[in-house]
Design a protein around this motif. Structure first.
Motif, PDB file in Angstrom:
ATOM      1  N   MET A  33      28.981  25.770  30.880  1.00 45.20           N
ATOM      2  CA  MET A  33      29.914  26.191  31.927  1.00 45.20           C
ATOM      3  C   MET A  33      30.907  25.089  32.265  1.00 45.20           C
ATOM      4  SD  MET A  33      27.519  28.358  34.563  1.00 45.20           S
ATOM      5  CE  MET A  33      26.967  30.017  34.158  1.00 45.20           C
ATOM      6  N   ILE A  34      30.416  23.855  32.330  1.00 44.44           N
ATOM      7  CA  ILE A  34      31.326  22.725  32.566  1.00 44.44           C
ATOM      8  C   ILE A  34      32.255  22.538  31.380  1.00 44.44           C
ATOM      9  CG2 ILE A  34      31.428  20.230  32.950  1.00 44.44           C
ATOM     10  CD1 ILE A  34      28.713  20.463  34.339  1.00 44.44           C
ATOM     11  N   PHE A  35      31.713  22.718  30.182  1.00 48.68           N
ATOM     12  CA  PHE A  35      32.495  22.545  28.962  1.00 48.68           C
ATOM     13  C   PHE A  35      33.646  23.546  28.877  1.00 48.68           C
ATOM     14  CE2 PHE A  35      33.102  23.629  24.429  1.00 48.68           C
ATOM     15  CZ  PHE A  35      33.541  22.391  23.966  1.00 48.68           C
ATOM     16  N   ILE A  36      33.421  24.761  29.383  1.00 48.39           N
ATOM     17  CA  ILE A  36      34.468  25.786  29.351  1.00 48.39           C
ATOM     18  C   ILE A  36      35.704  25.329  30.113  1.00 48.39           C
ATOM     19  CG2 ILE A  36      35.058  28.116  30.175  1.00 48.39           C
ATOM     20  CD1 ILE A  36      32.199  28.948  29.491  1.00 48.39           C
ATOM     21  N   PHE A  37      35.510  24.612  31.224  1.00 53.52           N
ATOM     22  CA  PHE A  37      36.636  24.146  32.030  1.00 53.52           C
ATOM     23  C   PHE A  37      37.306  22.907  31.436  1.00 53.52           C
ATOM     24  CE2 PHE A  37      34.340  26.731  35.108  1.00 53.52           C
ATOM     25  CZ  PHE A  37      35.380  27.416  35.714  1.00 53.52           C
ATOM     26  N   LEU A  38      36.665  22.270  30.448  1.00 50.00           N
ATOM     27  CA  LEU A  38      37.277  21.119  29.791  1.00 50.00           C
ATOM     28  C   LEU A  38      38.261  21.531  28.711  1.00 50.00           C
ATOM     29  CD1 LEU A  38      34.173  18.758  29.421  1.00 50.00           C
ATOM     30  CD2 LEU A  38      35.945  18.698  31.189  1.00 50.00           C
ATOM     31  N   ILE A  39      38.177  22.786  28.276  1.00 51.05           N
ATOM     32  CA  ILE A  39      39.061  23.283  27.227  1.00 51.05           C
ATOM     33  C   ILE A  39      40.377  23.744  27.854  1.00 51.05           C
ATOM     34  CG2 ILE A  39      39.314  24.934  25.341  1.00 51.05           C
ATOM     35  CD1 ILE A  39      37.113  22.867  24.951  1.00 51.05           C
ATOM     36  N   SER A  40      41.474  23.374  27.215  1.00 56.95           N
ATOM     37  CA  SER A  40      42.786  23.748  27.754  1.00 56.95           C
ATOM     38  C   SER A  40      43.738  24.320  26.712  1.00 56.95           C
ATOM     39  CB  SER A  40      43.453  22.521  28.399  1.00 56.95           C
ATOM     40  OG  SER A  40      43.594  21.464  27.443  1.00 56.95           O
ATOM     41  N   THR A  41      43.324  24.364  25.435  1.00 54.44           N
ATOM     42  CA  THR A  41      44.182  24.895  24.382  1.00 54.44           C
ATOM     43  C   THR A  41      43.616  26.216  23.873  1.00 54.44           C
ATOM     44  OG1 THR A  41      43.002  23.729  22.604  1.00 54.44           O
ATOM     45  CG2 THR A  41      44.815  22.555  23.694  1.00 54.44           C
ATOM     46  N   TYR A  42      44.498  27.028  23.292  1.00 54.04           N
ATOM     47  CA  TYR A  42      44.056  28.325  22.773  1.00 54.04           C
ATOM     48  C   TYR A  42      43.171  28.165  21.537  1.00 54.04           C
ATOM     49  CZ  TYR A  42      47.206  30.654  26.006  1.00 54.04           C
ATOM     50  OH  TYR A  42      47.805  31.117  27.150  1.00 54.04           O
ATOM     51  N   MET A 256      30.119  21.334  20.658  1.00 56.14           N
ATOM     52  CA  MET A 256      30.919  20.812  21.764  1.00 56.14           C
ATOM     53  C   MET A 256      31.609  19.505  21.382  1.00 56.14           C
ATOM     54  SD  MET A 256      28.822  21.713  25.269  1.00 56.14           S
ATOM     55  CE  MET A 256      27.332  20.860  24.783  1.00 56.14           C
ATOM     56  N   THR A 257      30.906  18.643  20.634  1.00 55.86           N
ATOM     57  CA  THR A 257      31.519  17.389  20.180  1.00 55.86           C
ATOM     58  C   THR A 257      32.694  17.657  19.257  1.00 55.86           C
ATOM     59  OG1 THR A 257      29.358  16.282  20.329  1.00 55.86           O
ATOM     60  CG2 THR A 257      31.067  15.194  19.037  1.00 55.86           C
TER      61      THR A 257
END
Length: 267
Positions: A33-42, A256-257
């Motif tokens: 869930m935290i990782f989802i908010f770290l993504i910003s590109t399509y 994730m890495t």
């Protein structure tokens, strides 16, 4: 709509995710869930969507069942998307009077919808692949250190799991009450929003009565079985980490890495 809410339901299976320890799944769910908010590109969202889809398929959970759980939030996503499109300032694509659609608004609305859908699917996978009893034991184990400061960890874990477990039961009860009231001539579809809200009063009253009755029956059943909380309680099935936990953790960490490297280093 009532039957479309699937969170809290357990889907029996023998997949790798079903075999994993519930503590591992809870920790990985919060990290994801935290990782989802770290993504910003399509590109990152595309990879995350593919990973989530592969996880759902490998867990032997029907895809239609998972997608059905997204229906109740469609209105929220659409409403929030419209607000973002017309309120966020930036490069204008279309304007009429005080209304203006911007490229930045559309971008934020799309990303917000993707994040919300992925969050719901990720959280739902935890309950789809974990029994309520295992979930209770896992939460109690993870919150175990708080016992040293006199926090009623077992009672908190039990309440959380019972609340989650009874979501499908209450939804099914709501559906039955709506059908019963409709057969008596109640109208839940016509009228404005205020009239529709008032029409649900005959549903809420019996629903609350039924919920209190079920709570009383559950308390009586637990007392009849000499339930006294965590004091002296034993477990038939002990939680143990296994090879499934290692495989699930390694795959999730590697993914994730890889995505973070592509997100912040390569691009």
């Amino acid at each position: 709509m009532i039957r479309d809410i699937t969170i809290g339901q357990y889907v029996p299976g023998d997949s790798l995710l079903h075999k994993a320890d519930p503590r591992t799944k809870i920790i990985l769910t919060f990290i994801m869930m935290i990782f989802i908010f770290l993504i910003s590109t399509y590109w990152g969202y595309l990879l995350l969507t593919l990973f989530t889809a592969i996880t759902v398929v490998s867990s032997n959970i029907p895809v239609k069942f998972v997608l059905k759980g997204l229906k109740p939030v469609l209105f929220i996503v659409i409403f929030a998307g419209i607000i973002n499109i017309f309120t966020i300032k930036g490069t204008s694509i279309w304007s009429w009077g005080f209304l203006s659609i911007t490229y930045e608004g559309i971008n934020v609305a799309i990303k917000m919808a993707i994040r919300l859908f992925l969050l719901i699917i990720t959280a739902s996978l935890l309950t789809y692949t974990t029994t309520p009893i295992a979930l209770t034991d896992a939460i109690e184990k993870l919150l175990g250190p708080l016992k040293r400061v006199k926090v009623p960890v077992h009672e908190i874990a039990m309440m959380m799991t019972i609340a989650l477990r009874f979501i499908p039961t209450l939804l099914d009860e709501t559906d039955k009450i709506i059908k019963a009231q409709s057969s008596r001539g109640a109208d839940f579809d016509s009228g404005n929003m205020v009239e529709r809200a008032k029409s649900f009063i005959p549903v809420l009253i019996p629903l609350f009565i039924s919920a209190f009755r079920r709570a009383d029956e559950l308390a009586t059943a637990m007392e009849a079985r000499c339930y006294r909380g965590s004091e002296g309680r034993t477990r038939m099935k002990q939680l143990r980490f296994s090879g499934s936990d290692a495989v699930v953790t390694v795959i999730t960490a590697a993914f994730m890495t890889w995505v973070l490297l592509m997100e912040y280093v390569l691009f």
